[in-house]
Motif scaffolding. Structure first.
Motif, PDB file in Angstrom:
ATOM      1  N   ASN A   3       0.918  -1.178   0.140  1.00  0.00           N
ATOM      2  CA  ASN A   3       0.170  -0.304  -0.393  1.00  0.00           C
ATOM      3  C   ASN A   3       0.813   1.239  -0.194  1.00  0.00           C
ATOM      4  N   GLU A   4       0.595   1.861  -0.996  1.00  0.00           N
ATOM      5  CA  GLU A   4       2.019   3.010  -1.570  1.00  0.00           C
ATOM      6  C   GLU A   4       1.614   3.994   0.017  1.00  0.00           C
ATOM      7  N   ARG A   5       0.012   3.946   0.248  1.00  0.00           N
ATOM      8  CA  ARG A   5       0.114   5.243   0.776  1.00  0.00           C
ATOM      9  C   ARG A   5       0.412   5.130   2.459  1.00  0.00           C
ATOM     10  N   PHE A   6       0.620   3.706   2.581  1.00  0.00           N
ATOM     11  CA  PHE A   6       0.618   3.480   4.135  1.00  0.00           C
ATOM     12  C   PHE A   6       1.784   2.107   3.751  1.00  0.00           C
ATOM     13  N   PRO A   7       3.039   3.085   3.906  1.00  0.00           N
ATOM     14  CA  PRO A   7       4.701   2.365   3.656  1.00  0.00           C
ATOM     15  C   PRO A   7       4.396   0.891   4.617  1.00  0.00           C
ATOM     16  N   VAL A   8       4.095   1.236   6.058  1.00  0.00           N
ATOM     17  CA  VAL A   8       3.748  -0.093   6.511  1.00  0.00           C
ATOM     18  C   VAL A   8       2.781  -1.325   6.564  1.00  0.00           C
ATOM     19  N   VAL A   9       2.322  -0.965   5.217  1.00  0.00           N
ATOM     20  CA  VAL A   9       1.341  -2.452   4.636  1.00  0.00           C
ATOM     21  C   VAL A   9       1.487  -2.641   4.156  1.00  0.00           C
ATOM     22  N   TYR A  10       1.966  -4.264   4.205  1.00  0.00           N
ATOM     23  CA  TYR A  10       2.974  -4.315   2.912  1.00  0.00           C
ATOM     24  C   TYR A  10       2.792  -6.605   3.457  1.00  0.00           C
ATOM     25  N   ALA A  11       3.199  -7.038   2.502  1.00  0.00           N
ATOM     26  CA  ALA A  11       3.358  -8.839   3.074  1.00  0.00           C
ATOM     27  C   ALA A  11       2.014  -9.658   3.823  1.00  0.00           C
ATOM     28  N   GLY A  12       1.037  -8.501   3.568  1.00  0.00           N
ATOM     29  CA  GLY A  12      -0.079  -9.499   3.971  1.00  0.00           C
ATOM     30  C   GLY A  12      -0.906  -8.280   5.286  1.00  0.00           C
ATOM     31  N   VAL A  13      -0.019  -7.265   5.344  1.00  0.00           N
ATOM     32  CA  VAL A  13      -0.670  -6.659   6.505  1.00  0.00           C
ATOM     33  C   VAL A  13      -1.936  -6.203   7.038  1.00  0.00           C
ATOM     34  N   ILE A  14      -2.709  -6.194   7.908  1.00  0.00           N
ATOM     35  CA  ILE A  14      -4.458  -5.708   7.527  1.00  0.00           C
ATOM     36  C   ILE A  14      -4.070  -3.807   8.310  1.00  0.00           C
ATOM     37  N   GLY A  15      -3.959  -2.557   6.938  1.00  0.00           N
ATOM     38  CA  GLY A  15      -4.099  -1.844   6.820  1.00  0.00           C
ATOM     39  C   GLY A  15      -5.475  -0.402   7.664  1.00  0.00           C
TER      40      GLY A  15
END
Length: 297
Positions: A66-78
């Motif tokens: 998720n380009e808007r939220f850098p901590v949301v990757y690899a399956g993280v639920i933001g």
């Protein structure tokens, strides 16, 4: 069992393994468009056919970012993912609100998430409201009669599993030989919180399901109804559980499903042997003082 190739990060592949071929329509549920592909990319949601019947699919996409939220990757639920998942649940309920119990579509959750996205921006904007909304949506759908099955294919960790999985009627998991991970938090974090040496917790985790992690220990605790030992077994296992859930709800046996049912299952399997005793003591203590707090009639 021999180690199998992991399904971690393969949420979209799992969708195609589970549903009828070529039937997945992304971002559409009950005629409602949920979002475009740019919104909440870590959540793949939509409608598909499973054994010829319409179902809602809510899957973790571990290959997205998720380009808007850098901590949301690899399956993280933001934050966006939580709201997107919640919208798909409510769209399912709205589409089937006038249908009889046996025709309410099933919800299939494909779980592969390492946790929530606790970035500062998301916290300020209300990430916890988002994931809480999704958890509430699933609870409402379950109580409204929709069969909900969660299929853990990779990681099911902490608060993300709380919102994306634990409100299901039944939870299934690929067995540990796929590298599947299920836990509340790593032992290193537990050690810091309860102030016990890591070595002590590691020793306890060898045979104590409360401190251990993984699908087999959660199976003992009742947290996982069924372990699936091959990827080809996911589809028939989900179909079987949807049918058994429908039967239980038709017979008014909702208490055998969901979080309450898993608690009883854990006691039966010996993983939560003290739970019934503690509940009995608490019920008796409550009954002894209930008249003092019961609302006036």
């Amino acid at each position: 069992m021999e180690a199998q190739e992991t399904m971690m990060g393969k949420g979209r592949e799992a969708i195609e393994m589970i549903v009828d071929p070529g039937t997945f329509e992304e971002n559409t549920v009950g005629g409602k468009t949920i979002a475009d592909d740019d919104y909440g990319p870590g959540a793949a949601v939509g409608t598909a056919k499973l054994d010829g019947k319409e179902v809602t699919i809510i899957a973790s996409d571990g290959m997205s970012f998720n380009e808007r939220f850098p901590v949301v990757y690899a399956g993280v639920i933001g934050m966006e993912e939580g709201y997107k998942m919640a919208q798909s649940v409510y769209a399912s309920m709205e589409a089937d609100k006038d249908k009889p119990l046996d025709e309410k579509r099933a919800l299939v959750l494909i779980v592969d998430t390492p946790g929530n996205g606790p970035g500062k921006v998301e916290e300020i904007f209300g990430m916890n409201k988002s994931t809480g909304a999704y958890q509430l949506a699933l609870a409402e759908a379950r109580l409204a009669g929709h069969p909900i099955v969660a299929m853990v294919i990779g990681r099911a960790v902490s608060g993300a599993f709380l919102c994306h999985g634990l409100q299901a009627d039944n939870i299934l998991s690929l067995d540990a030989n796929f590298g599947t991970i299920i836990h509340v938090m790593p032992l290193t974090s537990v050690s810091r919180i309860i102030r016990k040496d890591l070595e002590v917790l590691e020793e306890l985790s060898k045979d104590n399901p409360v401190f251990a992690s993984g699908p087999r220990f959660f199976h003992t605790l009742g947290g996982v109804e069924t372990l699936v030992d091959k990827v080809e077994g996911m589809r028939p296992a989900i179909i079987e559980h949807i049918a058994s859930i429908r039967k239980a709800k038709a017979e008014g046996k909702q208490d055998t499903l969901g979080p309450w049912g898993r608690g009883a299952l854990g006691a039966e399997r010996g993983g939560r042997a003290l739970r019934p005793k503690v509940m009995d003591v608490m019920n008796k203590e409550f009954e002894a003082v209930a008249d003092k707090y019961a609302p006036a009639r």
